[in-house]
Design a protein around this motif. Structure first.
Motif, PDB file in Angstrom:
ATOM      1  N   VAL A  96       0.833  -1.201   0.000  1.00 55.31           N
ATOM      2  CA  VAL A  96       0.000   0.000   0.000  1.00 55.31           C
ATOM      3  C   VAL A  96       0.867   1.250   0.000  1.00 55.31           C
ATOM      4  N   ALA A  97       1.937   1.263   0.801  1.00 51.55           N
ATOM      5  CA  ALA A  97       2.810   2.435   0.880  1.00 51.55           C
ATOM      6  C   ALA A  97       3.520   2.693  -0.445  1.00 51.55           C
ATOM      7  N   VAL A  98       4.103   1.632  -1.021  1.00 45.76           N
ATOM      8  CA  VAL A  98       4.805   1.797  -2.301  1.00 45.76           C
ATOM      9  C   VAL A  98       3.820   2.143  -3.408  1.00 45.76           C
ATOM     10  N   GLY A  99       2.623   1.535  -3.368  1.00 45.41           N
ATOM     11  CA  GLY A  99       1.608   1.851  -4.368  1.00 45.41           C
ATOM     12  C   GLY A  99       1.208   3.314  -4.319  1.00 45.41           C
ATOM     13  N   GLY A 100       1.075   3.866  -3.118  1.00 49.66           N
ATOM     14  CA  GLY A 100       0.748   5.280  -2.984  1.00 49.66           C
ATOM     15  C   GLY A 100       1.843   6.185  -3.519  1.00 49.66           C
ATOM     16  N   LEU A 101       3.101   5.808  -3.260  1.00 48.56           N
ATOM     17  CA  LEU A 101       4.223   6.595  -3.752  1.00 48.56           C
ATOM     18  C   LEU A 101       4.262   6.596  -5.281  1.00 48.56           C
ATOM     19  N   LEU A 102       4.103   5.402  -5.862  1.00 46.56           N
ATOM     20  CA  LEU A 102       4.114   5.303  -7.323  1.00 46.56           C
ATOM     21  C   LEU A 102       2.934   6.051  -7.941  1.00 46.56           C
ATOM     22  N   ALA A 103       1.775   5.990  -7.276  1.00 46.46           N
ATOM     23  CA  ALA A 103       0.604   6.712  -7.786  1.00 46.46           C
ATOM     24  C   ALA A 103       0.851   8.213  -7.787  1.00 46.46           C
ATOM     25  N   THR A 104       1.500   8.725  -6.760  1.00 48.79           N
ATOM     26  CA  THR A 104       1.806  10.149  -6.698  1.00 48.79           C
ATOM     27  C   THR A 104       2.760  10.551  -7.813  1.00 48.79           C
ATOM     28  N   LEU A 105       3.776   9.724  -8.049  1.00 46.65           N
ATOM     29  CA  LEU A 105       4.700  10.004  -9.149  1.00 46.65           C
ATOM     30  C   LEU A 105       3.984   9.963 -10.494  1.00 46.65           C
ATOM     31  N   ALA A 106       3.049   9.013 -10.647  1.00 44.56           N
ATOM     32  CA  ALA A 106       2.272   8.932 -11.889  1.00 44.56           C
ATOM     33  C   ALA A 106       1.417  10.178 -12.085  1.00 44.56           C
ATOM     34  N   ALA A 107       0.861  10.694 -10.991  1.00 46.87           N
ATOM     35  CA  ALA A 107       0.061  11.918 -11.076  1.00 46.87           C
ATOM     36  C   ALA A 107       0.920  13.097 -11.517  1.00 46.87           C
ATOM     37  N   VAL A 108       2.159  13.160 -11.017  1.00 48.11           N
ATOM     38  CA  VAL A 108       3.070  14.227 -11.423  1.00 48.11           C
ATOM     39  C   VAL A 108       3.315  14.170 -12.931  1.00 48.11           C
ATOM     40  N   VAL A 109       3.592  12.967 -13.439  1.00 54.75           N
ATOM     41  CA  VAL A 109       3.853  12.802 -14.870  1.00 54.75           C
ATOM     42  C   VAL A 109       2.609  13.151 -15.684  1.00 54.75           C
ATOM     43  N   ARG A 110       1.422  12.682 -15.220  1.00 47.67           N
ATOM     44  CA  ARG A 110       0.189  12.957 -15.948  1.00 47.67           C
ATOM     45  C   ARG A 110      -0.132  14.441 -16.023  1.00 47.67           C
ATOM     46  N   VAL A 111      -0.011  15.126 -14.916  1.00 51.05           N
ATOM     47  CA  VAL A 111      -0.309  16.558 -14.888  1.00 51.05           C
ATOM     48  C   VAL A 111       0.674  17.328 -15.762  1.00 51.05           C
ATOM     49  N   ARG A 112       1.945  16.931 -15.728  1.00 51.67           N
ATOM     50  CA  ARG A 112       2.938  17.606 -16.559  1.00 51.67           C
ATOM     51  C   ARG A 112       2.629  17.425 -18.037  1.00 51.67           C
ATOM     52  N   ARG A 113       2.250  16.220 -18.408  1.00 55.74           N
ATOM     53  CA  ARG A 113       1.932  15.973 -19.817  1.00 55.74           C
ATOM     54  C   ARG A 113       0.657  16.702 -20.232  1.00 55.74           C
ATOM     55  N   GLU A 114      -0.309  16.807 -19.334  1.00 58.82           N
ATOM     56  CA  GLU A 114      -1.526  17.543 -19.664  1.00 58.82           C
ATOM     57  C   GLU A 114      -1.219  19.021 -19.873  1.00 58.82           C
ATOM     58  N   ARG A 115      -0.305  19.558 -19.066  1.00 57.95           N
ATOM     59  CA  ARG A 115       0.076  20.958 -19.262  1.00 57.95           C
ATOM     60  C   ARG A 115       0.800  21.148 -20.587  1.00 57.95           C
ATOM     61  N   GLU A 116       1.657  20.188 -20.941  1.00 58.98           N
ATOM     62  CA  GLU A 116       2.330  20.262 -22.230  1.00 58.98           C
ATOM     63  C   GLU A 116       1.323  20.173 -23.375  1.00 58.98           C
ATOM     64  N   THR A 117       0.323  19.302 -23.214  1.00 60.95           N
ATOM     65  CA  THR A 117      -0.707  19.178 -24.235  1.00 60.95           C
ATOM     66  C   THR A 117      -1.494  20.466 -24.379  1.00 60.95           C
ATOM     67  N   LEU A 118      -1.828  21.090 -23.251  1.00 59.38           N
ATOM     68  CA  LEU A 118      -2.532  22.370 -23.303  1.00 59.38           C
ATOM     69  C   LEU A 118      -1.701  23.416 -24.045  1.00 59.38           C
ATOM     70  N   HIS A 119      -0.405  23.416 -23.786  1.00 61.99           N
ATOM     71  CA  HIS A 119       0.468  24.373 -24.462  1.00 61.99           C
ATOM     72  C   HIS A 119       0.494  24.116 -25.960  1.00 61.99           C
ATOM     73  N   ILE A 120       0.597  22.845 -26.330  1.00 60.03           N
ATOM     74  CA  ILE A 120       0.602  22.495 -27.752  1.00 60.03           C
ATOM     75  C   ILE A 120      -0.731  22.866 -28.395  1.00 60.03           C
ATOM     76  N   GLN A 121      -1.827  22.625 -27.674  1.00 60.64           N
ATOM     77  CA  GLN A 121      -3.140  22.982 -28.207  1.00 60.64           C
ATOM     78  C   GLN A 121      -3.281  24.487 -28.364  1.00 60.64           C
ATOM     79  N   ASP A 122      -2.697  25.244 -27.438  1.00 60.19           N
ATOM     80  CA  ASP A 122      -2.734  26.701 -27.572  1.00 60.19           C
ATOM     81  C   ASP A 122      -1.974  27.151 -28.813  1.00 60.19           C
ATOM     82  N   ILE A 123      -0.829  26.507 -29.062  1.00 54.38           N
ATOM     83  CA  ILE A 123      -0.061  26.833 -30.265  1.00 54.38           C
ATOM     84  C   ILE A 123      -0.859  26.484 -31.511  1.00 54.38           C
ATOM     85  N   ALA A 124      -1.493  25.301 -31.497  1.00 55.04           N
ATOM     86  CA  ALA A 124      -2.300  24.881 -32.651  1.00 55.04           C
ATOM     87  C   ALA A 124      -3.466  25.838 -32.871  1.00 55.04           C
ATOM     88  N   GLU A 125      -4.102  26.290 -31.791  1.00 48.83           N
ATOM     89  CA  GLU A 125      -5.220  27.215 -31.919  1.00 48.83           C
ATOM     90  C   GLU A 125      -4.749  28.555 -32.469  1.00 48.83           C
TER      91      GLU A 125
END
Length: 386
Positions: A96-125
């Motif tokens: 449970v402890a390691v799963g929570g740590l990995l989930a938090t790291l996954a959230a960091v990666v997901r949010v970062r990629r979503e921000r990059e996608t938003l930036h790319i979409q802004d450029i495309a727009e």
């Protein structure tokens, strides 16, 4: 991806506030209660590792981290409530402890990629608005409506283009489709539109505007080829239309191998001159530029222009979209559907319905007709223009 993210965001909001945290919270409470109310042979408290995993997919980083900590605390509390012989034990605690740590790291990666996608979409727009600049609803004495559907829904921009240019010689309209996809097609469309906006304003003769477009296409290919890019064979089909200010109900049409325009009115649909010329960039292979046709267009008729994404849209069995038949049937049932906005909406919906929402090519639908209220008339010589 961006559409799915925004759609998910709308689904998990109430009154503008995010309720994404409710889903992992309900899962956490459900697992804890289920573990309390099942026999000792059925311990599921270690399933609580799913909670931070779900949070990582739909919540922010800090919310995911909070659920990771709460999951560990809940595991310890629930597991300690049982006699020693029924405890899940230290290995599941580590899970449970390691799963929570990995989930938090996954959230960091997901949010970062979503921000990059938003930036790319802004450029495309921004790119889309530069190539397909916004037009007033009534511009240069014309009422118009247009819709552009990119085959690449993430890119949101491609090689289709259209524009209206007011001028002292009457309004000019250009609709076209650059061969190929990607940034190369977008650059070519931007180059042609830039030339159209200048030549369409200054040149009195529509044939001269057409010649300027052909020259621009040739120069653009030479430049990109010199840069080492394989654009030597790129071309563009297009329809150039002039609305002369001579008081007649006639328009001038130059067709560079494009889909023929349709005149849509209360009396039905008729096809204007077809693509009797070669596409832009291939004039050297023909006897010259396409001729300028002068054809009638009634005051109650709307000019419908589409790219091949419309006429080549297929259904499941592979049947092409019957554009002329569908438009004729729609206007026959209700002549008001010849209005530009209604006509564009009808064709757009018909193409998406016919193809099941699967577009293999960029799709543009553009409709325009004269208006009599004088809004957005062409500027006179010597005045500043937009």
């Amino acid at each position: 991806m961006e559409y799915g993210r925004r759609r998910r965001g709308r689904l998990l909001r109430i009154g503008g506030r995010s309720i994404a945290w409710v889903v992992p919270l309900l899962l956490l409470v459900g697992i804890a209660l289920a573990d309390f109310n099942t026999a000792e042979q059925f311990r599921i408290i270690s399933w609580i590792v799913l909670v931070p995993g779900i949070a990582a997919a739909i919540c922010g980083v800090w919310t995911t981290a909070a659920f990771s900590v709460v999951s560990v605390m809940t595991y310890v509390a629930v597991d300690s409530a049982w006699p020693n012989e029924y405890r899940a034990g230290f290995p599941d605690f580590v899970l449970v402890a390691v799963g929570g740590l990995l989930a938090t790291l996954a959230a960091v990666v997901r949010v970062r990629r979503e921000r990059e996608t938003l930036h790319i979409q802004d450029i495309a727009e921004t790119t889309r608005r530069t190539v397909l600049r916004p037009l007033p609803p009534r511009w240069a004495g014309l009422e118009h409506a247009g819709v552009y559907l990119a085959a690449d829904v993430d890119a949101r921009v491609g090689g289709d283009f259209y524009d209206i240019q007011p001028s002292p010689h009457g309004a000019r309209v250009l609709v076209g489709d650059v061969q190929g996809k990607g940034l190369g097609a977008v650059e070519t469309a931007a180059a042609l539109l830039g030339t159209f906006r200048e030549a369409g304003y200054h040149e009195a003769d529509l044939a001269t505007v057409a010649a300027r477009l052909e020259t621009r296409m040739s120069r653009h290919r030479t430049h990109t080829t010199a840069l080492g890019r394989y654009d030597g064979e790129r071309f563009a089909t297009a329809v150039l239309i002039g609305f002369p200010e001579d008081g007649t109900d006639a328009i001038e049409v130059v067709n560079f191998g494009h889909e023929p325009p349709l005149a849509v009115g209360p009396h039905g649909v008729r096809e204007l001159p077809s693509g009797d010329g070669v596409p832009l960039g291939f004039a050297e292979l023909a006897d010259g530029l396409p001729p300028v046709h002068r054809v009638p267009l009634g005051a109650d008729e709307t000019l419908l222009l589409v790219t091949d994404g419309v006429t080549e849209a297929r259904d499941g069995p592979g049947v092409f979209y019957p554009l002329v038949h569908e438009v004729d049937r729609a206007v026959g049932a209700d002549p008001r559907r010849a209005e530009p906005r209604r006509l564009v909406r009808r064709v757009r919906d018909g193409v998406l319905r016919h193809s099941g929402g699967r577009l293999d090519d960029d799709t543009t639908v553009f409709a325009v007709r004269r208006t009599t209220n004088g809004v957005g008339e062409a500027p006179e010589r010597g005045r500043l223009r937009s």
